[in-house]
Design a protein around this motif. Structure first.
Motif, PDB file in Angstrom:
ATOM      1  N   ILE A  23     -15.699  -3.465   4.439  1.00 10.36           N
ATOM      2  CA  ILE A  23     -15.809  -4.921   4.413  1.00 10.36           C
ATOM      3  C   ILE A  23     -14.426  -5.535   4.288  1.00 10.36           C
ATOM      4  O   ILE A  23     -13.519  -4.961   3.691  1.00 10.36           O
ATOM      5  N   LEU A  24     -14.272  -6.730   4.863  1.00  8.70           N
ATOM      6  CA  LEU A  24     -13.082  -7.549   4.705  1.00  8.70           C
ATOM      7  C   LEU A  24     -13.526  -8.950   4.295  1.00  8.70           C
ATOM      8  O   LEU A  24     -14.687  -9.325   4.489  1.00  8.70           O
ATOM      9  N   ASP A  25     -12.600  -9.697   3.708  1.00  5.19           N
ATOM     10  CA  ASP A  25     -12.898 -11.080   3.371  1.00  5.19           C
ATOM     11  C   ASP A  25     -13.211 -11.857   4.648  1.00  5.19           C
ATOM     12  O   ASP A  25     -12.443 -11.821   5.609  1.00  5.19           O
ATOM     13  N   GLU A  26     -14.337 -12.556   4.675  1.00  2.34           N
ATOM     14  CA  GLU A  26     -14.786 -13.208   5.903  1.00  2.34           C
ATOM     15  C   GLU A  26     -13.828 -14.301   6.368  1.00  2.34           C
ATOM     16  O   GLU A  26     -13.697 -14.532   7.579  1.00  2.34           O
ATOM     17  N   GLN A  27     -13.155 -14.971   5.448  1.00  2.00           N
ATOM     18  CA  GLN A  27     -12.261 -16.062   5.833  1.00  2.00           C
ATOM     19  C   GLN A  27     -10.860 -15.569   6.167  1.00  2.00           C
ATOM     20  O   GLN A  27     -10.318 -15.889   7.223  1.00  2.00           O
ATOM     21  N   SER A  28     -10.266 -14.792   5.272  1.00  3.62           N
ATOM     22  CA  SER A  28      -8.875 -14.372   5.476  1.00  3.62           C
ATOM     23  C   SER A  28      -8.741 -13.121   6.334  1.00  3.62           C
ATOM     24  O   SER A  28      -7.668 -12.855   6.868  1.00  3.62           O
ATOM     25  N   LYS A  29      -9.823 -12.343   6.436  1.00  5.53           N
ATOM     26  CA  LYS A  29      -9.842 -11.057   7.149  1.00  5.53           C
ATOM     27  C   LYS A  29      -9.005  -9.988   6.442  1.00  5.53           C
ATOM     28  O   LYS A  29      -8.759  -8.923   6.999  1.00  5.53           O
ATOM     29  N   ARG A  30      -8.573 -10.281   5.229  1.00  5.32           N
ATOM     30  CA  ARG A  30      -7.855  -9.281   4.450  1.00  5.32           C
ATOM     31  C   ARG A  30      -8.845  -8.365   3.749  1.00  5.32           C
ATOM     32  O   ARG A  30      -9.969  -8.773   3.430  1.00  5.32           O
ATOM     33  N   PRO A  31      -8.448  -7.129   3.432  1.00  2.57           N
ATOM     34  CA  PRO A  31      -9.238  -6.353   2.480  1.00  2.57           C
ATOM     35  C   PRO A  31      -9.192  -7.073   1.130  1.00  2.57           C
ATOM     36  O   PRO A  31      -8.225  -7.768   0.810  1.00  2.57           O
ATOM     37  N   TYR A  32     -10.247  -6.905   0.341  1.00  7.67           N
ATOM     38  CA  TYR A  32     -10.391  -7.719  -0.866  1.00  7.67           C
ATOM     39  C   TYR A  32      -9.313  -7.453  -1.917  1.00  7.67           C
ATOM     40  O   TYR A  32      -8.809  -8.374  -2.551  1.00  7.67           O
ATOM     41  N   ASN A  33      -8.961  -6.189  -2.144  1.00  5.59           N
ATOM     42  CA  ASN A  33      -7.974  -5.867  -3.170  1.00  5.59           C
ATOM     43  C   ASN A  33      -7.391  -4.483  -2.900  1.00  5.59           C
ATOM     44  O   ASN A  33      -7.962  -3.709  -2.127  1.00  5.59           O
ATOM     45  N   PRO A  34      -6.260  -4.156  -3.523  1.00  6.34           N
ATOM     46  CA  PRO A  34      -5.593  -2.871  -3.240  1.00  6.34           C
ATOM     47  C   PRO A  34      -6.191  -1.676  -3.965  1.00  6.34           C
ATOM     48  O   PRO A  34      -5.699  -0.564  -3.802  1.00  6.34           O
ATOM     49  N   MET A  35      -7.250  -1.872  -4.742  1.00  2.00           N
ATOM     50  CA  MET A  35      -7.847  -0.772  -5.494  1.00  2.00           C
ATOM     51  C   MET A  35      -9.038  -0.136  -4.786  1.00  2.00           C
ATOM     52  O   MET A  35      -9.543   0.895  -5.225  1.00  2.00           O
ATOM     53  N   VAL A  36      -9.535  -0.753  -3.700  1.00  2.33           N
ATOM     54  CA  VAL A  36     -10.571  -0.137  -2.875  1.00  2.33           C
ATOM     55  C   VAL A  36      -9.901   0.485  -1.653  1.00  2.33           C
ATOM     56  O   VAL A  36      -8.748   0.190  -1.340  1.00  2.33           O
ATOM     57  N   ASN A  37     -10.620   1.341  -0.952  1.00  2.00           N
ATOM     58  CA  ASN A  37      -9.987   2.117   0.113  1.00  2.00           C
ATOM     59  C   ASN A  37      -9.335   1.259   1.190  1.00  2.00           C
ATOM     60  O   ASN A  37      -8.205   1.514   1.607  1.00  2.00           O
ATOM     61  N   ALA A  38     -10.047   0.241   1.670  1.00  2.00           N
ATOM     62  CA  ALA A  38      -9.493  -0.591   2.744  1.00  2.00           C
ATOM     63  C   ALA A  38      -8.187  -1.236   2.296  1.00  2.00           C
ATOM     64  O   ALA A  38      -7.181  -1.215   3.019  1.00  2.00           O
ATOM     65  N   GLY A  39      -8.176  -1.800   1.091  1.00  2.00           N
ATOM     66  CA  GLY A  39      -6.961  -2.437   0.591  1.00  2.00           C
ATOM     67  C   GLY A  39      -5.842  -1.449   0.349  1.00  2.00           C
ATOM     68  O   GLY A  39      -4.665  -1.753   0.570  1.00  2.00           O
ATOM     69  N   ALA A  40      -6.198  -0.251  -0.110  1.00  2.00           N
ATOM     70  CA  ALA A  40      -5.179   0.768  -0.366  1.00  2.00           C
ATOM     71  C   ALA A  40      -4.533   1.243   0.929  1.00  2.00           C
ATOM     72  O   ALA A  40      -3.323   1.498   0.976  1.00  2.00           O
ATOM     73  N   ILE A  41      -5.319   1.370   1.982  1.00  2.00           N
ATOM     74  CA  ILE A  41      -4.767   1.771   3.280  1.00  2.00           C
ATOM     75  C   ILE A  41      -3.787   0.708   3.783  1.00  2.00           C
ATOM     76  O   ILE A  41      -2.693   1.010   4.269  1.00  2.00           O
ATOM     77  N   ALA A  42      -4.176  -0.567   3.649  1.00  2.00           N
ATOM     78  CA  ALA A  42      -3.286  -1.658   4.047  1.00  2.00           C
ATOM     79  C   ALA A  42      -2.014  -1.667   3.209  1.00  2.00           C
ATOM     80  O   ALA A  42      -0.910  -1.869   3.721  1.00  2.00           O
ATOM     81  N   THR A  43      -2.157  -1.446   1.912  1.00  2.00           N
ATOM     82  CA  THR A  43      -0.996  -1.404   1.019  1.00  2.00           C
ATOM     83  C   THR A  43      -0.055  -0.272   1.404  1.00  2.00           C
ATOM     84  O   THR A  43       1.171  -0.467   1.514  1.00  2.00           O
ATOM     85  N   THR A  44      -0.601   0.910   1.616  1.00  2.00           N
ATOM     86  CA  THR A  44       0.219   2.064   1.970  1.00  2.00           C
ATOM     87  C   THR A  44       0.940   1.839   3.291  1.00  2.00           C
ATOM     88  O   THR A  44       2.091   2.274   3.465  1.00  2.00           O
ATOM     89  N   SER A  45       0.284   1.136   4.219  1.00  2.00           N
ATOM     90  CA  SER A  45       0.921   0.877   5.515  1.00  2.00           C
ATOM     91  C   SER A  45       2.153  -0.013   5.380  1.00  2.00           C
ATOM     92  O   SER A  45       2.980  -0.068   6.290  1.00  2.00           O
ATOM     93  N   LEU A  46       2.296  -0.708   4.238  1.00  2.00           N
ATOM     94  CA  LEU A  46       3.437  -1.599   4.022  1.00  2.00           C
ATOM     95  C   LEU A  46       4.665  -0.881   3.488  1.00  2.00           C
ATOM     96  O   LEU A  46       5.758  -1.450   3.464  1.00  2.00           O
ATOM     97  N   ILE A  47       4.507   0.353   3.037  1.00  2.00           N
ATOM     98  CA  ILE A  47       5.637   1.066   2.426  1.00  2.00           C
ATOM     99  C   ILE A  47       6.713   1.338   3.470  1.00  2.00           C
ATOM    100  O   ILE A  47       6.437   1.857   4.555  1.00  2.00           O
ATOM    101  N   LYS A  48       7.927   0.990   3.135  1.00  2.00           N
ATOM    102  CA  LYS A  48       9.025   1.041   4.100  1.00  2.00           C
ATOM    103  C   LYS A  48       9.527   2.462   4.332  1.00  2.00           C
ATOM    104  O   LYS A  48       9.400   3.332   3.467  1.00  2.00           O
TER     105      LYS A  48
END
Length: 318
Positions: free
Chosen positions: A105-130
């Motif tokens: 699931i993603l936030d319906e308005q922002s299309k972001r994952p809800y938070n960095p502690m669930v899998n979707a958010g953690a994957i997005a967070t990890t993708s930001l590491i330089k």
């Protein structure tokens, strides 16, 4: 409370809790990642590390296991250091989901994952590491864990391979986020780094040191080295408090009342700001994916030591 009295109190409490819950047979070891199903369900350890470096531990606290979702906390801190709060918030929100940790699931308005502690958010967070490539990004991740733990760490290749070969649900999340522009890196590279961070080997002692580092404004209380910029501690702990225990987060905040994060490895870290870090390891999980023994131990520690953030009568551990 004098240091000697404190040591006796904590050691007695840990012995009592370890003895009380060692025979508890509730819960099931995680099996959706084949390698994790091989772990011994009888393993059980508790460790407390104070911000001045005192260590109290009992049980199998030297037993290594993969950190799994507890890694999300520290990857989030690294992403904040790399990009700052404003930029990270563009990709990952901070709202609890009320859903399972692996919900697609993603936030319906922002299309972001809800938070960095669930899998979707953690994957997005990890993708930001330089990093200039996969190797540099992995090395930066391992260096970050080393600062928190105080020793070199490594990835369990068999668990990484197992997660990589069975992680179709995580791939579905990544493709969904790519569709909405939340991930702009190579999906397989981002997923590989995520699977690798989850397969970093730690023990219960390490978990408590990592938690104590967060409690100590980002300074490892054993090595005295800064593990993460102190300006991001409030961001990390806030998200842990509201989202760290998945769809048990509300009840955890109500009953136990300290920032925490669990993982399907059976580990839990809990942070008492300016006082101590707690690590518990016991593989059998409840239906929400949290360690059964770990939750019970943390609840009793909170009650006996007055650790709830809103408990006015908490004991003086300094």
């Amino acid at each position: 409370m004098a240091q000697g009295d404190l040591e006796i109190v904590l050691l007695d409490i840990l012995k009592e809790l370890h003895s009380k819950y060692k025979s508890l047979q509730e819960g099931v070891v995680a099996n959706y990642i084949p390698e994790l199903a091989k772990v011994n369900p009888e393993l059980f350890s508790i460790c407390i590390v104070t911000v001045d470096g005192q260590v109290y531990e009992i049980g199998d606290y030297e037993q290594l296991f993969t950190i799994q979702s507890i890694s999300k906390v520290f990857a989030y801190g690294l992403a904040l250091e790399d990009h700052g709060q404003v930029e990270v918030l563009k990709r990952v929100g901070v709202e609890p989901t009320g859903e399972a940790f692996n919900a697609i699931i993603l936030d319906e308005q922002s299309k972001r994952p809800y938070n960095p502690m669930v899998n979707a958010g953690a994957i997005a967070t990890t993708s930001l590491i330089k990093g200039s490539g996969a190797t540099e990004r992995l090395n930066r991740m391992l260096d970050m864990f080393q600062r928190y733990i105080g020793r070199d760490v490594f990835v369990d290749i068999s668990v990484f391979t197992s997660e990589r070969s069975t992680g179709h649900r995580n791939r579905a999340m990544a493709h969904l986020m790519l569709n909405f522009g939340m991930i702009d890196r190579n999906i397989e590279e981002a997923l590989d780094l995520y699977f690798q961070q989850c397969a970093v080997m730690v023990n219960c002692h390490d978990l408590a040191v990592m938690a104590a580092t967060l409690a100590n404004r980002g300074i490892n209380p054993i090595t005295k080295k800064q593990a993460v910029d102190k300006r991001y501690i409030k961001d990390i702990l806030s998200v842990m408090y509201t989202c760290g225990m998945y769809n048990f987060a509300g009840e955890w905040a109500y009953k136990i009342g300290i920032p925490a994060k669990s993982g399907i490895c059976g580990g839990i870290i809990a942070v008492v700001p300016h006082k101590m870090g707690i690590g518990v390891f016991s593989p059998p999980l409840d239906a929400r994916g949290n360690s059964v023994r770990g939750v019970k131990v943390c609840e009793e520690l909170s009650q006996q030591l007055g650790l709830h953030l809103f408990e006015c009568s908490g004991q003086d551990w300094k």
